[in-house]
Design an enzyme around this catalytic site. Structure first.
Site, PDB file in Angstrom:
ATOM      1  N   GLY A  54       0.872  -1.178   0.000  1.00 40.30           N
ATOM      2  CA  GLY A  54       0.000   0.000   0.000  1.00 40.30           C
ATOM      3  C   GLY A  54       0.905   1.221   0.000  1.00 40.30           C
ATOM      4  O   GLY A  54       1.844   1.313   0.799  1.00 40.30           O
ATOM      5  N   ALA A  55       0.601   2.163  -0.909  1.00 36.59           N
ATOM      6  CA  ALA A  55       1.536   3.266  -1.147  1.00 36.59           C
ATOM      7  C   ALA A  55       1.961   4.023   0.126  1.00 36.59           C
ATOM      8  O   ALA A  55       3.161   4.192   0.375  1.00 36.59           O
ATOM      9  CB  ALA A  55       0.925   4.216  -2.183  1.00 36.59           C
ATOM     10  N   ARG A  90      10.175  -1.318  -4.854  1.00 38.14           N
ATOM     11  CA  ARG A  90       8.959  -1.352  -5.676  1.00 38.14           C
ATOM     12  C   ARG A  90       8.917  -0.063  -6.508  1.00 38.14           C
ATOM     13  O   ARG A  90       9.152   1.019  -5.974  1.00 38.14           O
ATOM     14  CB  ARG A  90       7.691  -1.487  -4.804  1.00 38.14           C
ATOM     15  CG  ARG A  90       7.653  -2.830  -4.059  1.00 38.14           C
ATOM     16  CD  ARG A  90       6.297  -3.148  -3.498  1.00 38.14           C
ATOM     17  NE  ARG A  90       5.319  -3.428  -4.534  1.00 38.14           N
ATOM     18  CZ  ARG A  90       4.012  -3.505  -4.313  1.00 38.14           C
ATOM     19  NH1 ARG A  90       3.532  -3.295  -3.086  1.00 38.14           N
ATOM     20  NH2 ARG A  90       3.182  -3.780  -5.297  1.00 38.14           N
ATOM     21  N   GLN A 203      -5.771  -8.754  -2.529  1.00 43.39           N
ATOM     22  CA  GLN A 203      -5.755  -7.821  -1.392  1.00 43.39           C
ATOM     23  C   GLN A 203      -7.165  -7.460  -0.932  1.00 43.39           C
ATOM     24  O   GLN A 203      -7.374  -7.144   0.232  1.00 43.39           O
ATOM     25  CB  GLN A 203      -5.000  -6.536  -1.770  1.00 43.39           C
ATOM     26  CG  GLN A 203      -3.500  -6.703  -1.920  1.00 43.39           C
ATOM     27  CD  GLN A 203      -3.106  -6.927  -3.352  1.00 43.39           C
ATOM     28  OE1 GLN A 203      -3.837  -7.568  -4.110  1.00 43.39           O
ATOM     29  NE2 GLN A 203      -1.960  -6.424  -3.759  1.00 43.39           N
ATOM     30  N   ASP A 244      -1.603   4.809  -6.197  1.00 44.52           N
ATOM     31  CA  ASP A 244      -0.165   4.666  -5.922  1.00 44.52           C
ATOM     32  C   ASP A 244       0.636   5.833  -6.479  1.00 44.52           C
ATOM     33  O   ASP A 244       1.771   6.066  -6.078  1.00 44.52           O
ATOM     34  CB  ASP A 244       0.360   3.361  -6.508  1.00 44.52           C
ATOM     35  CG  ASP A 244      -0.104   2.192  -5.665  1.00 44.52           C
ATOM     36  OD1 ASP A 244      -1.267   1.767  -5.832  1.00 44.52           O
ATOM     37  OD2 ASP A 244       0.677   1.738  -4.814  1.00 44.52           O
ATOM     38  N   ASN A 254      -3.289   2.923 -10.075  1.00 44.95           N
ATOM     39  CA  ASN A 254      -3.678   2.113  -8.906  1.00 44.95           C
ATOM     40  C   ASN A 254      -3.647   0.639  -9.316  1.00 44.95           C
ATOM     41  O   ASN A 254      -3.324   0.298 -10.463  1.00 44.95           O
ATOM     42  CB  ASN A 254      -5.066   2.540  -8.411  1.00 44.95           C
ATOM     43  CG  ASN A 254      -5.426   1.937  -7.065  1.00 44.95           C
ATOM     44  OD1 ASN A 254      -4.634   2.019  -6.124  1.00 44.95           O
ATOM     45  ND2 ASN A 254      -6.583   1.304  -6.954  1.00 44.95           N
TER      46      ASN A 254
END
Ligand code: MRU
Length: 373
Positions: A54-55, A90, A203, A244, A254
């Site tokens: 998760g960002a 990432r 998720q 994101d 996203n």
């Protein structure tokens, strides 16, 4: 938010003052376990393996990773190593680079003896800021939900569709897309969430359903392909997703599949909102489709599924034929034209260049100053 009645965040400094605690999100929903990170390498691995994801949480984890690195060696070389190691974990969520730049600015010009303390302070502040930002997003998003609730007859519930997990597990607390939902639920507004399962890592099924369930929010997990059908039948009042990376012109990157939900929403006249904390804005990028690097992850995430057997074992099984190639793009870009509004900590704004620049002028000015320097 609470786990079994106990207020819990997704990341914290352990009582030894030298390590960081996280929830191992790869084990949810079947097992709730925490993990202690002691080194830069452990922090980097936790982000890469998606124990934290998760960002906003990736950003906070990277910030604490820099602190852990400096605790052991506060040299310039180690600071640089921490930056490059964490930045490589990432590629898509811009909060990672944002947090690393914040950490660099906080420690770079300090004597070595002060660097670890300064890093801890900035990492703690980043975590606290995230909580405050998400709470503010919640307040602004709540008004959207209240407006829809006011149109309902006989106390009918407001139906929100969300994709992936932009919940408290994806942030330090509250979540972005879920903050308005939690506030609405706590206020007594009847609200129900359709949670896309979000293949390949699920998720939505594993994390969003888990956290909504723990907070008592009514929800239904749906296969990813169900959203369009629900919208055609008037069963979704609004879509709220996370992001994101959002570009200067309002394109939103996203979790893969978000774009298809936006198309279905547009075709059915369903409002499509994106909950956007300002560290997720990348003012250096305009055209999201052309410019945002899309993470491609390992084939095993598509080729297999993990779940619990009837006798309680958690196992992975292969779901494609032996040898079939698979593709695993982790994110997609929803063009700004499909976004009804961005729910930011400073209010709900249009997804366009002028509105973003007006809401966050200091970010645009900082970029201009950096370009001149
Ligand atoms: O690959 P993940 O699980 O890190 O992806 C998470 C998402 O796509 C979220 O929607 C996004 O980070 C926003 S979180 C508030």
């Amino acid at each position: 938010m609470k786990v079994d009645g106990k207020p819990t965040r997704t990341i914290w400094v352990e009582s030894d003052g030298r390590s960081v605690g996280i929830i191992d999100q790869t084990l949810l929903p079947h097992c709730y376990a925490t993990v202690r990170l002691r080194t830069l390498e452990e922090a980097a691995q936790a982000i890469k393996s998606m124990q934290v994801r998760g960002a906003p949480l990736i950003g906070a984890s990277a910030a604490y990773g820099v602190w852990l690195a400096l605790l052991h060696d506060a040299s310039d070389e180690n600071l640089e190593r921490a930056y490059t190691t964490l930045a490589a974990t990432r590629p898509t969520a811009i909060n990672l680079k944002w947090a690393l730049d914040e950490m660099l600015a906080a420690v770079r010009n300090r004597p070595r003896a002060e660097r670890a303390d300064a890093a801890l302070k900035r990492a703690n502040d980043i975590a606290e800021e995230d909580v405050a930002i998400n709470f503010a997003i919640g307040g602004h998003g709540l008004k959207l939900i209240e407006a829809i609730a006011a149109t309902k007859k006989n106390g009918e519930r407001v139906n929100v569709l969300t994709h992936c997990n932009a919940g408290w597990l994806a942030t330090v607390d509250w979540g972005t897309a879920t903050a308005p939902i939690y506030l609405a639920h706590d206020k007594g507004i009847p609200i129900h969430v359709f949670a896309d399962e979000t293949r390949p890592r699920n998720q939505g099924a594993s994390l969003t359903a888990w956290e909504l369930g723990h907070h008592g929010v009514p929800h239904t997990v749906i296969p990813d392909n169900t959203g369009g059908h629900l919208m055609q039948h008037g069963l979704v009042d609004l879509v709220i997703v996370g992001t994101d990376r959002t570009t200067a012109q309002g394109d939103v990157c996203n979790k893969i599949g978000t774009y298809l939900k936006a198309l279905a929403a547009r075709d059915n006249g369903v409002p499509f909102y994106v909950a956007l904390p300002s560290p997720t804005i990348d003012f250096t990028v305009s055209d999201g489709v052309a410019e945002i690097p899309i993470e491609q992850r390992g084939p095993e995430e598509v080729a297999t599924m993990t779940g619990k057997t009837k006798d309680g074992r958690v196992v992975s099984v292969q779901v494609v034929p032996d040898g079939s190639p698979v593709a695993n793009y982790a994110f997609d870009v929803t063009p700004a034209r499909l976004v009804t509004g961005l729910i930011t900590e400073r209010g709900v704004i249009a997804a366009n260049r002028a509105a973003l620049a007006k809401a966050f002028p200091e970010r645009v000015n900082a970029l201009k100053s950096a370009a001149k320097a």
